[in-house]
Design a protein around this motif. Structure first.
Motif, PDB file in Angstrom:
ATOM      1  N   TRP A  25      73.654  51.957  40.056  1.00  0.00           N
ATOM      2  CA  TRP A  25      73.566  51.353  38.370  1.00  0.00           C
ATOM      3  C   TRP A  25      74.025  50.095  38.433  1.00  0.00           C
ATOM      4  O   TRP A  25      73.755  49.325  37.066  1.00  0.00           O
ATOM      5  CB  TRP A  25      74.302  52.358  37.679  1.00  0.00           C
ATOM      6  CG  TRP A  25      73.931  53.659  37.406  1.00  0.00           C
ATOM      7  CD1 TRP A  25      74.301  54.928  37.894  1.00  0.00           C
ATOM      8  CD2 TRP A  25      72.646  53.833  36.845  1.00  0.00           C
ATOM      9  NE1 TRP A  25      73.542  55.674  37.634  1.00  0.00           N
ATOM     10  CE2 TRP A  25      72.301  55.487  36.915  1.00  0.00           C
ATOM     11  CE3 TRP A  25      71.697  53.136  35.985  1.00  0.00           C
ATOM     12  CZ2 TRP A  25      71.344  55.961  36.397  1.00  0.00           C
ATOM     13  CZ3 TRP A  25      70.435  53.791  35.538  1.00  0.00           C
ATOM     14  CH2 TRP A  25      70.268  55.210  35.776  1.00  0.00           C
ATOM     15  N   MET A  26      74.485  49.437  39.226  1.00  0.00           N
ATOM     16  CA  MET A  26      75.093  47.914  39.286  1.00  0.00           C
ATOM     17  C   MET A  26      73.960  47.232  40.070  1.00  0.00           C
ATOM     18  O   MET A  26      73.363  46.504  39.259  1.00  0.00           O
ATOM     19  CB  MET A  26      76.360  47.759  39.812  1.00  0.00           C
ATOM     20  CG  MET A  26      77.037  46.270  39.629  1.00  0.00           C
ATOM     21  SD  MET A  26      78.536  46.447  40.501  1.00  0.00           S
ATOM     22  CE  MET A  26      78.102  46.252  42.028  1.00  0.00           C
ATOM     23  N   ALA A  27      74.118  47.296  41.105  1.00  0.00           N
ATOM     24  CA  ALA A  27      73.084  46.391  41.933  1.00  0.00           C
ATOM     25  C   ALA A  27      71.554  46.514  41.955  1.00  0.00           C
ATOM     26  O   ALA A  27      70.745  45.741  42.021  1.00  0.00           O
ATOM     27  CB  ALA A  27      73.678  46.493  43.693  1.00  0.00           C
ATOM     28  N   GLN A  28      71.347  47.793  41.743  1.00  0.00           N
ATOM     29  CA  GLN A  28      69.727  48.177  41.500  1.00  0.00           C
ATOM     30  C   GLN A  28      69.310  48.162  40.042  1.00  0.00           C
ATOM     31  O   GLN A  28      68.597  47.464  39.648  1.00  0.00           O
ATOM     32  CB  GLN A  28      69.871  49.529  42.080  1.00  0.00           C
ATOM     33  CG  GLN A  28      69.860  49.797  43.699  1.00  0.00           C
ATOM     34  CD  GLN A  28      69.017  49.169  44.319  1.00  0.00           C
ATOM     35  OE1 GLN A  28      68.391  47.798  44.157  1.00  0.00           O
ATOM     36  NE2 GLN A  28      68.329  49.853  45.716  1.00  0.00           N
ATOM     37  N   ALA A  29      69.898  48.927  39.072  1.00  0.00           N
ATOM     38  CA  ALA A  29      69.508  49.063  37.816  1.00  0.00           C
ATOM     39  C   ALA A  29      69.692  47.801  37.182  1.00  0.00           C
ATOM     40  O   ALA A  29      68.971  47.251  36.459  1.00  0.00           O
ATOM     41  CB  ALA A  29      70.113  50.459  36.923  1.00  0.00           C
ATOM     42  N   GLY A  30      70.933  47.021  37.362  1.00  0.00           N
ATOM     43  CA  GLY A  30      71.168  45.803  36.808  1.00  0.00           C
ATOM     44  C   GLY A  30      70.398  44.691  37.227  1.00  0.00           C
ATOM     45  O   GLY A  30      69.862  44.126  36.482  1.00  0.00           O
ATOM     46  N   ARG A  31      69.981  44.628  38.513  1.00  0.00           N
ATOM     47  CA  ARG A  31      69.197  43.598  39.071  1.00  0.00           C
ATOM     48  C   ARG A  31      67.605  43.850  38.471  1.00  0.00           C
ATOM     49  O   ARG A  31      66.905  43.133  38.255  1.00  0.00           O
ATOM     50  CB  ARG A  31      69.088  43.498  40.685  1.00  0.00           C
ATOM     51  CG  ARG A  31      70.492  42.917  41.050  1.00  0.00           C
ATOM     52  CD  ARG A  31      70.432  42.958  42.408  1.00  0.00           C
ATOM     53  NE  ARG A  31      69.615  42.876  43.527  1.00  0.00           N
ATOM     54  CZ  ARG A  31      69.250  43.885  44.232  1.00  0.00           C
ATOM     55  NH1 ARG A  31      69.723  45.100  44.496  1.00  0.00           N
ATOM     56  NH2 ARG A  31      68.324  43.428  44.937  1.00  0.00           N
ATOM     57  N   TRP A  32      67.212  45.091  38.314  1.00  0.00           N
ATOM     58  CA  TRP A  32      65.862  45.556  37.686  1.00  0.00           C
ATOM     59  C   TRP A  32      65.874  44.954  36.296  1.00  0.00           C
ATOM     60  O   TRP A  32      64.811  44.347  35.846  1.00  0.00           O
ATOM     61  CB  TRP A  32      65.736  47.177  37.945  1.00  0.00           C
ATOM     62  CG  TRP A  32      64.372  47.384  37.130  1.00  0.00           C
ATOM     63  CD1 TRP A  32      64.453  47.820  35.937  1.00  0.00           C
ATOM     64  CD2 TRP A  32      62.977  46.792  37.369  1.00  0.00           C
ATOM     65  NE1 TRP A  32      62.839  47.942  35.734  1.00  0.00           N
ATOM     66  CE2 TRP A  32      62.178  47.424  36.732  1.00  0.00           C
ATOM     67  CE3 TRP A  32      62.409  46.175  38.660  1.00  0.00           C
ATOM     68  CZ2 TRP A  32      60.555  47.231  36.619  1.00  0.00           C
ATOM     69  CZ3 TRP A  32      61.143  45.963  38.673  1.00  0.00           C
ATOM     70  CH2 TRP A  32      60.174  46.369  37.689  1.00  0.00           C
ATOM     71  N   LYS A  33      66.884  45.195  35.653  1.00  0.00           N
ATOM     72  CA  LYS A  33      66.808  44.852  34.367  1.00  0.00           C
ATOM     73  C   LYS A  33      66.850  43.280  33.864  1.00  0.00           C
ATOM     74  O   LYS A  33      66.180  42.948  32.952  1.00  0.00           O
ATOM     75  CB  LYS A  33      68.084  45.485  33.427  1.00  0.00           C
ATOM     76  CG  LYS A  33      68.292  45.082  32.058  1.00  0.00           C
ATOM     77  CD  LYS A  33      67.489  45.991  31.388  1.00  0.00           C
ATOM     78  CE  LYS A  33      67.744  45.994  29.559  1.00  0.00           C
ATOM     79  NZ  LYS A  33      66.741  46.496  28.727  1.00  0.00           N
ATOM     80  N   LEU A  34      67.540  42.538  34.720  1.00  0.00           N
ATOM     81  CA  LEU A  34      67.794  41.227  34.586  1.00  0.00           C
ATOM     82  C   LEU A  34      66.562  40.507  35.431  1.00  0.00           C
ATOM     83  O   LEU A  34      66.048  39.415  34.616  1.00  0.00           O
ATOM     84  CB  LEU A  34      69.066  40.724  35.195  1.00  0.00           C
ATOM     85  CG  LEU A  34      70.196  41.302  34.401  1.00  0.00           C
ATOM     86  CD1 LEU A  34      71.664  40.825  35.092  1.00  0.00           C
ATOM     87  CD2 LEU A  34      70.234  40.783  32.873  1.00  0.00           C
ATOM     88  N   PHE A  35      66.264  40.844  36.580  1.00  0.00           N
ATOM     89  CA  PHE A  35      65.359  40.018  37.421  1.00  0.00           C
ATOM     90  C   PHE A  35      64.464  40.670  37.891  1.00  0.00           C
ATOM     91  O   PHE A  35      63.409  40.112  38.516  1.00  0.00           O
ATOM     92  CB  PHE A  35      66.237  39.646  38.729  1.00  0.00           C
ATOM     93  CG  PHE A  35      67.582  39.002  38.282  1.00  0.00           C
ATOM     94  CD1 PHE A  35      67.274  37.781  37.886  1.00  0.00           C
ATOM     95  CD2 PHE A  35      68.659  39.621  38.444  1.00  0.00           C
ATOM     96  CE1 PHE A  35      68.634  36.788  37.610  1.00  0.00           C
ATOM     97  CE2 PHE A  35      69.885  38.773  38.155  1.00  0.00           C
ATOM     98  CZ  PHE A  35      69.696  37.668  37.651  1.00  0.00           C
ATOM     99  N   ARG A  36      63.968  41.961  37.409  1.00  0.00           N
ATOM    100  CA  ARG A  36      62.762  42.658  38.132  1.00  0.00           C
ATOM    101  C   ARG A  36      62.808  42.734  39.745  1.00  0.00           C
ATOM    102  O   ARG A  36      61.842  42.735  40.137  1.00  0.00           O
ATOM    103  CB  ARG A  36      61.429  42.184  37.490  1.00  0.00           C
ATOM    104  CG  ARG A  36      61.305  42.377  36.169  1.00  0.00           C
ATOM    105  CD  ARG A  36      61.429  43.844  35.617  1.00  0.00           C
ATOM    106  NE  ARG A  36      61.016  44.117  34.313  1.00  0.00           N
ATOM    107  CZ  ARG A  36      62.029  44.403  33.217  1.00  0.00           C
ATOM    108  NH1 ARG A  36      63.362  44.440  33.628  1.00  0.00           N
ATOM    109  NH2 ARG A  36      61.701  44.745  32.157  1.00  0.00           N
ATOM    110  N   LEU A  37      64.081  43.148  39.953  1.00  0.00           N
ATOM    111  CA  LEU A  37      64.286  43.037  41.646  1.00  0.00           C
ATOM    112  C   LEU A  37      65.140  44.253  41.955  1.00  0.00           C
ATOM    113  O   LEU A  37      65.912  44.680  41.217  1.00  0.00           O
ATOM    114  CB  LEU A  37      64.930  41.788  42.011  1.00  0.00           C
ATOM    115  CG  LEU A  37      64.333  40.439  42.104  1.00  0.00           C
ATOM    116  CD1 LEU A  37      65.070  39.559  42.388  1.00  0.00           C
ATOM    117  CD2 LEU A  37      63.027  40.410  42.921  1.00  0.00           C
TER     118      LEU A  37
END
Length: 416
Positions: A197-209
């Motif tokens: 929820w941090m490194a995966q969901a957060g990065r997808w939400k902010l950078f689409r990565l």
């Protein structure tokens, strides 16, 4: 004193910069959770694509039957997917067990590839390349041999990928199957939930990565063909192939409704060896892709490169240095005028870590408990400190292999 103060300031700035980045990712990840909780993945197209589900397995007799049976139970149309198990130079009874599963399921697209020491036994990437050579799927899904995915997992992954041509891969969520086996597995359960929820969901939400986690994901066959398969020198083949997907202009999305349950290490020795392999593998990927920081065409993935560099190099160095200075100051060998401030900031960092991690685990049913709050605090002063030793050992092992030009060896995680 001046040198000690300068070092302490550099360490504090480095640690807090990364901490604030992680807090930002937690907030973004939680916002993504709030949105995805209210909606299911896109439905399958009228004509579902044919999928090859590949499972690399080396001496997995303890878990392989349960895994294959779970894959056979997918609610995806049975005639639209095949299961390819690469029984990679196993010396246990995996071949016999897989043969029995195949006999019990006549008519199903279950393929078992038994390799020997000549073509097999060379790590996960090599096994995946062998399986891919015999696959027929338009899409390729990967599961580790200790996984028991939930029935809708494959359907959710396929539906998400087919709904967006910009996606090169879709990753699902993994949960700890043996969470209550020991203190260690409870720590790992919290770690995996927090990471997703941090490194995966957060990065997808902010950078689409997102970064492929090695299991419970699906990707387009055309991508594997374009990049020539998996890099056999990469221990972290999941991270390595993620960067190559980025460079092709695709995105990788996190779909938390697609869930698999996996077995985690139950002893410190097994955990230490597994995590050291991860560190060595990720260092290889970092060094391989470091030149991309200076290429405009790769600007979209600069955050990921800097993030990994910071985690595996900057953070470890800053934590070791700051802790050493505080200990030496307490013993009277070093004097620093900001030791008090550093101690305060260190305690505040612990509070932010505990609160942030607790927020991420509350996204799962049954995890919102007072005991988890204390467990996270205990995790910081024990499990997280061991990660520094793992990172340092992984860096040392990687450097030693590079200096002496030794072939990188794959450590197979022991099952229980």
């Amino acid at each position: 004193m001046a040198v000690a103060n300068i070092l302490m300031v550099i360490c504090v700035v480095s640690i807090w910069s990364l901490l604030l980045v992680n807090v930002t990712l937690i907030i973004a990840g939680y916002l993504y959770y709030m949105r995805t909780e209210r909606e299911l993945p896109p439905s399958l197209p009228d004509e579902p694509p044919f999928v090859s589900v590949m499972v690399p397995a080396h001496n997995e007799g303890m878990v392989i039957v349960q895994t294959v049976e779970a894959l056979l139970a997918f609610d995806y149309p049975a005639d639209r997917y095949e299961i390819i198990v690469i029984n990679d130079n196993s010396s246990d009874n995996s071949a016999e067990l897989l043969a029995r599963v195949k006999e019990r399921n006549p008519g199903r697209n279950l393929i078992v590839i038994n390799t020997d020491s000549v073509i097999g036994g060379k790590g996960k990437s090599n096994a995946l390349n062998l399986g891919f050579a015999q696959s027929r799927g338009e899409l390729i899904a990967i599961y580790d041999a200790d996984n028991t995915p939930e029935k809708p997992a494959l359907r959710y992954l396929v539906g998400e990928l087919m709904a967006d041509d910009k996606l090169g891969a879709v990753i699902g969520k993994f949960r700890t199957r043996n969470r209550d086996a020991s203190w260690l597995t409870r720590f790992i359960n919290i770690e995996t939930l927090s990471y997703q929820w941090m490194a995966q969901a957060g990065r997808w939400k902010l950078f689409r990565l997102c970064t492929i986690p090695g299991t419970n994901f699906i990707m387009r066959r055309s991508i594997v063909e374009s990049i020539g398969g998996w890099d056999t020198k990469a221990l972290a083949e999941d991270t390595e192939i993620s960067f190559r997907i980025y460079l092709m202009g695709y995105r990788i999305k996190f779909q938390p409704h697609a869930v698999t349950w996996e077995q985690e290490p139950q002893t410190l020795k097994v955990w230490f060896k597994q995590r050291t392999r991860w560190v060595k593998g990720n260092i290889y990927v970092i060094i391989k892709n470091l030149p991309l920081l200076f290429q405009w065409s790769a600007r979209r993935i600069s955050f990921d490169i800097l993030y990994y560099v910071s985690i595996y190099f900057l953070l470890v160095l800053a934590l070791v240095t700051s802790d050493s200075l505080l200990i030496l100051h307490a013993l009277g060998y070093v004097h620093t005028s900001i030791a008090g401030l550093s101690t305060f900031l260190w305690l505040l960092a612990i509070v932010l870590f505990v609160v942030g991690t607790f927020v991420t685990v509350t996204t799962e049913k049954g995890e919102l408990t007072f005991s988890n709050l204390w467990l996270i605090l205990l995790m910081y002063i024990s499990y997280c400190q061991l990660w520094m030793l793992v990172a340092a050992n992984g860096l040392y092992q990687y450097a030693k292999d590079a200096i002496f030009k030794r072939e990188t060896k794959w450590y197979k995680t022991e099952r229980f």
